[in-house]
Design an enzyme around this catalytic site. Structure first.
Site, PDB file in Angstrom:
ATOM      1  N   TYR A   1      26.044  29.846  54.300  1.00  0.00           N
ATOM      2  CA  TYR A   1      26.642  28.978  53.275  1.00  0.00           C
ATOM      3  C   TYR A   1      27.990  29.536  52.822  1.00  0.00           C
ATOM      4  O   TYR A   1      28.866  28.808  52.371  1.00  0.00           O
ATOM      5  CB  TYR A   1      25.682  28.827  52.092  1.00  0.00           C
ATOM      6  CG  TYR A   1      25.959  27.614  51.241  1.00  0.00           C
ATOM      7  CD1 TYR A   1      26.037  26.338  51.810  1.00  0.00           C
ATOM      8  CD2 TYR A   1      26.154  27.726  49.871  1.00  0.00           C
ATOM      9  CE1 TYR A   1      26.297  25.224  51.037  1.00  0.00           C
ATOM     10  CE2 TYR A   1      26.401  26.620  49.083  1.00  0.00           C
ATOM     11  CZ  TYR A   1      26.475  25.369  49.668  1.00  0.00           C
ATOM     12  OH  TYR A   1      26.730  24.269  48.888  1.00  0.00           O
TER      13      TYR A   1
ATOM     14  N   LYS B   1      29.952  26.703  44.434  1.00  0.00           N
ATOM     15  CA  LYS B   1      28.903  25.945  43.756  1.00  0.00           C
ATOM     16  C   LYS B   1      28.414  26.662  42.496  1.00  0.00           C
ATOM     17  O   LYS B   1      28.029  26.020  41.517  1.00  0.00           O
ATOM     18  CB  LYS B   1      27.730  25.689  44.708  1.00  0.00           C
ATOM     19  CG  LYS B   1      28.043  24.726  45.847  1.00  0.00           C
ATOM     20  CD  LYS B   1      28.328  23.319  45.359  1.00  0.00           C
ATOM     21  CE  LYS B   1      28.407  22.342  46.531  1.00  0.00           C
ATOM     22  NZ  LYS B   1      28.698  20.953  46.098  1.00  0.00           N
TER      23      LYS B   1
END
Length: 277
Positions: free
Chosen positions: A178, A185
């Site tokens: 990720y 995020k």
């Protein structure tokens, strides 16, 4: 069952709900940013908002994506004046969307931000090696544009409202591959908490949503994403992958008055995967 059959079945169910008067969002008006095609999480949310009675404004990224999204806008009965281009990297486009909403409706009840981007070379590399330019672009598109949206929505939410954005478990824990989107995020979730605190006195709620892995166009840029989905399906307490419809209905619930005191916290729609640590 094909994706098209699933979408058709959901739309039929939502039309039935409207016919039966099950419309907790009747009279509500909302903006949906980030629909790329009929596999998008934003599309699942838009269907649910509309099925519960809301009127919608939706956007498309550019002319290339228009052929995928225009039929969806028509299926949701979106007026042509409220089907608009919006690339948050382009000066003035987000403002134009809110100006159109103000002209058409004068008020706004909810807005969904489902936008994220990082340059491929930065997304596929270590956070340690992320370029300054790539990091700033990822933060601008994926996080600051949500702040920008909130600022534009605030004066239109005269009777309160709800702001939504899409996060992921990688904001809380390290998720392999990720990479830079994890810190981005995390910043988005922290931003949501601050916005919730600042806008709460005006009756404006802010709810980040954290879905489990879904095979969307955006997710296709993450390395070895198929393995991530397999792991989620095997380990999640539900032993099932989440769908865009699951995320849509959970999000639409949070837009209703039934959830009027839920704000500032991340809502997980991931079959319970996040509780495993």
């Amino acid at each position: 069952m094909t994706d098209k059959e699933t979408n058709t079945r959901l739309l039929d169910r939502l039309r039935t709900q409207r016919e039966l008067g099950q419309q907790p969002l009747a009279g509500k008006k909302g903006i949906v940013l980030g629909i790329a095609n009929d596999q998008s999480i934003a599309w699942g949310c838009a269907q649910a908002f509309r099925g519960l009675g809301a009127e919608l404004c939706i956007t498309y990224l550019n002319e290339k994506s228009r052929r995928f999204t225009e039929p969806l806008a028509q299926a949701l009965d979106v007026p042509p004046a409220l089907y608009l281009p919006c690339d948050v990297r382009e000066e003035g486009q987000l403002e134009a969307v809110f100006a159109a909403v103000e002209k058409q409706w004068g008020v706004l009840d909810f807005a969904l931000h489902s936008i994220a981007f990082a340059p491929r070379e930065d997304l596929h590399g270590r956070v340690t090696d992320c370029s300054r330019e790539g990091f700033l672009m990822a933060m601008d598109v994926s996080c600051h544009s949500f702040i920008h949206m909130a600022r534009l929505a605030e004066p239109l939410m005269k009777n309160g409202g709800t702001l939504f954005t899409m996060s992921y478990f990688g904001a809380e824990k390290v998720v392999e591959n990720y990479n830079v989107m994890g810190p981005v995020k995390a910043a988005l979730e922290a931003t949501s908490r601050y916005l919730a605190a600042e806008l709460g006195p005006k009756g404006i709620r802010v709810n980040p949503i954290s879905p489990g892995p879904i095979a969307t166009r955006a997710a296709s840029g993450i390395g070895r994403f198929d393995e991530l989905m397999e792991k989620a399906a095997e380990r999640a307490p539900s032993r099932a992958l989440v769908t865009i419809e699951d995320v849509g209905m959970a999000t639409a619930f949070l837009a209703t008055d039934y959830a009027k005191l839920i704000t500032g916290d991340t809502t997980y729609v991931d079959g319970g995967y996040h509780v495993l640590g």
